[in-house]
Design an enzyme around this catalytic site. Structure first.
Site, PDB file in Angstrom:
ATOM      1  N   ASN A   9      18.152 -31.544 -48.932  1.00  0.00           N
ATOM      2  CA  ASN A   9      17.974 -29.993 -49.533  1.00  0.00           C
ATOM      3  C   ASN A   9      17.244 -30.781 -50.822  1.00  0.00           C
ATOM      4  O   ASN A   9      17.860 -31.266 -51.726  1.00  0.00           O
ATOM      5  CB  ASN A   9      19.087 -29.534 -49.783  1.00  0.00           C
ATOM      6  CG  ASN A   9      18.939 -28.134 -50.830  1.00  0.00           C
ATOM      7  OD1 ASN A   9      17.891 -27.907 -51.022  1.00  0.00           O
ATOM      8  ND2 ASN A   9      20.021 -27.611 -51.098  1.00  0.00           N
ATOM      9  N   LYS A  11      15.606 -28.868 -52.899  1.00  0.00           N
ATOM     10  CA  LYS A  11      15.865 -28.125 -54.233  1.00  0.00           C
ATOM     11  C   LYS A  11      14.695 -27.914 -54.480  1.00  0.00           C
ATOM     12  O   LYS A  11      13.545 -27.980 -53.831  1.00  0.00           O
ATOM     13  CB  LYS A  11      16.864 -28.498 -55.130  1.00  0.00           C
ATOM     14  CG  LYS A  11      18.054 -28.873 -54.187  1.00  0.00           C
ATOM     15  CD  LYS A  11      19.434 -28.937 -55.129  1.00  0.00           C
ATOM     16  CE  LYS A  11      20.853 -29.390 -54.401  1.00  0.00           C
ATOM     17  NZ  LYS A  11      22.002 -29.376 -54.860  1.00  0.00           N
ATOM     18  N   HIS A  93      23.561 -20.944 -50.302  1.00  0.00           N
ATOM     19  CA  HIS A  93      23.758 -22.269 -50.807  1.00  0.00           C
ATOM     20  C   HIS A  93      24.509 -21.863 -52.354  1.00  0.00           C
ATOM     21  O   HIS A  93      24.215 -20.676 -52.956  1.00  0.00           O
ATOM     22  CB  HIS A  93      22.372 -23.052 -51.190  1.00  0.00           C
ATOM     23  CG  HIS A  93      22.590 -24.395 -51.998  1.00  0.00           C
ATOM     24  ND1 HIS A  93      22.935 -24.537 -53.390  1.00  0.00           N
ATOM     25  CD2 HIS A  93      22.790 -25.590 -51.272  1.00  0.00           C
ATOM     26  CE1 HIS A  93      23.228 -25.742 -53.452  1.00  0.00           C
ATOM     27  NE2 HIS A  93      23.155 -26.489 -52.486  1.00  0.00           N
ATOM     28  N   GLU A  95      24.143 -22.724 -55.488  1.00  0.00           N
ATOM     29  CA  GLU A  95      23.064 -22.511 -56.326  1.00  0.00           C
ATOM     30  C   GLU A  95      22.535 -21.023 -56.165  1.00  0.00           C
ATOM     31  O   GLU A  95      22.055 -20.488 -57.290  1.00  0.00           O
ATOM     32  CB  GLU A  95      22.016 -23.400 -56.544  1.00  0.00           C
ATOM     33  CG  GLU A  95      22.610 -24.520 -56.924  1.00  0.00           C
ATOM     34  CD  GLU A  95      21.992 -26.027 -56.352  1.00  0.00           C
ATOM     35  OE1 GLU A  95      20.801 -25.978 -55.779  1.00  0.00           O
ATOM     36  OE2 GLU A  95      22.613 -27.102 -56.374  1.00  0.00           O
ATOM     37  N   GLU A 165      30.309 -27.660 -48.983  1.00  0.00           N
ATOM     38  CA  GLU A 165      30.007 -28.097 -50.154  1.00  0.00           C
ATOM     39  C   GLU A 165      30.730 -27.659 -51.293  1.00  0.00           C
ATOM     40  O   GLU A 165      30.596 -26.594 -51.965  1.00  0.00           O
ATOM     41  CB  GLU A 165      28.475 -27.803 -50.526  1.00  0.00           C
ATOM     42  CG  GLU A 165      27.535 -28.114 -49.443  1.00  0.00           C
ATOM     43  CD  GLU A 165      26.207 -28.175 -50.204  1.00  0.00           C
ATOM     44  OE1 GLU A 165      25.421 -29.393 -49.901  1.00  0.00           O
ATOM     45  OE2 GLU A 165      25.489 -27.426 -50.763  1.00  0.00           O
ATOM     46  N   GLY A 171      25.842 -32.709 -57.234  1.00  0.00           N
ATOM     47  CA  GLY A 171      24.874 -33.352 -58.346  1.00  0.00           C
ATOM     48  C   GLY A 171      25.897 -33.866 -59.215  1.00  0.00           C
ATOM     49  O   GLY A 171      25.489 -34.051 -60.657  1.00  0.00           O
ATOM     50  N   SER A 211      27.136 -34.934 -53.396  1.00  0.00           N
ATOM     51  CA  SER A 211      26.987 -36.363 -53.849  1.00  0.00           C
ATOM     52  C   SER A 211      27.093 -37.433 -52.492  1.00  0.00           C
ATOM     53  O   SER A 211      27.630 -38.453 -52.915  1.00  0.00           O
ATOM     54  CB  SER A 211      28.124 -36.550 -54.997  1.00  0.00           C
ATOM     55  OG  SER A 211      27.766 -35.902 -56.191  1.00  0.00           O
TER      56      SER A 211
HETATM   57  P1  13P Z   1      23.701 -33.429 -54.367  1.00  0.00           P
HETATM   58  O1  13P Z   1      23.625 -34.205 -52.875  1.00  0.00           O
HETATM   59  O2  13P Z   1      22.581 -33.909 -55.272  1.00  0.00           O
HETATM   60  O3  13P Z   1      25.337 -33.699 -54.962  1.00  0.00           O
HETATM   61  O4  13P Z   1      23.602 -31.978 -54.022  1.00  0.00           O
HETATM   62  C1  13P Z   1      24.189 -31.490 -52.669  1.00  0.00           C
HETATM   63  C2  13P Z   1      23.639 -30.138 -52.270  1.00  0.00           C
HETATM   64  O5  13P Z   1      23.698 -29.221 -53.114  1.00  0.00           O
HETATM   65  C3  13P Z   1      22.984 -30.183 -51.024  1.00  0.00           C
HETATM   66  O6  13P Z   1      22.709 -28.705 -50.594  1.00  0.00           O
END
Ligand code: 13P
Length: 249
Positions: A9, A11, A93, A95, A165, A171, A211
């Site tokens: 992803n 982003k 997601h 976010e 997740e 992150g 992560s």
């Molecule tokens: P990270 O791998 O940067 O923690 O992000 C995970 C994520 O949100 C994947 O959709």
């Protein structure tokens, strides 16, 4: 046997040129592995990535709207994603839920539309740190799963990929232990068995995300319930993402 699926992803990262360069290299370095590989790129890069005609990497988007067309300024329809060569779309997601206020009802509409169009949803579920501390993890992920899948027919269910997740692990460098992620994913699968049946639940691929890095991927993949990973930051650099995909080597 469920085919493992590892998705990046990206982003809101990478210009078209950067995206093309990354995927070209990825196609070169990824070995023929039994793992399905997906890159979920920003909308702006999808056409250019599709034109590369990649064989080892499938394309995904990071969001879509549920309407077919119309006055929805700034939105992208599922049909537009199909048209650009997408096979997958990330939906729900954290976010999108937290920053853009998406709720279970909206996510459910998107899931149903994606399936109708033959796009495979990667449905994200996960608890916040305060929910985890309050012992609400199971309740939250099971409820998010059930609500997002409302109205999904039994024959459509195997097209859905679920990504567990935990929000506190995204992150942050903090990751769930493989054992705990396996436990929560097992609970999600039990809910699917309750909503549908055990055989169908056994066909759904459920990823871990949060992560994930080259150093910890193998631990997650060894768990019986975990069928892959949704990778954020570590999917941006070709070397890291390739190492995650080739975790068995
Ligand atoms: P990270 O791998 O940067 O923690 O992000 C995970 C994520 O949100 C994947 O959709």
């Amino acid at each position: 046997m469920r085919t493992p699926i590892i998705a990046g992803n990206w982003k809101m990262h990478k210009t078209v040129g950067e995206a093309v360069e990354t995927c070209r290299k990825l196609e070169e370095v990824v070995t023929d592995s039994p793992v399905e590989v997906v890159v979920c790129a920003p909308f702006t890069s999808l056409s250019a990535l599709s034109a590369l005609g990649m064989e080892k990497v499938q394309l995904g988007a990071q969001n879509m709207f549920y309407a077919d067309q119309g006055a929805y300024t700034g939105e992208i329809s599922g049909q537009m994603l199909v048209d650009t060569g997408c096979s997958y779309v990330i939906l729900g997601h954290s976010e999108r839920r937290e920053i853009f206020g998406e709720d279970d009802e909206l996510i459910n509409k998107k899931v149903l539309k994606a399936l109708e169009l033959g796009l495979r949803p990667i449905l994200c579920v996960g608890e916040t740190l305060s929910q985890r501390k309050a012992g609400e993890t199971e309740e939250v992920v099971v409820s998010q799963t059930a609500k997002a899948l409302s109205g999904v027919a039994a024959e459509q269910l195997p097209q859905v990929v679920i990504a567990y997740e935990p929000i506190w692990a995204i992150g942050t460098g903090e990751n769930s232990t493989p054992e705990d992620a396996n436990r929560v994913i097992g609970l999600i699968r039990s809910k699917l068995a309750e909503l549908y049946d055990g055989e169908l639940a056994g066909q759904v691929r459920i990823q871990y995300g949060g992560s994930v890095k080259p150093e910890n991927i193998a631990g997650f993949m060894q768990q019986p319930e975990i069928d892959g990973a949704l990778v954020g930051g570590a999917s941006l650099a070709v070397e890291d993402f390739a190492a995650i995909i080739d975790y068995q080597r």
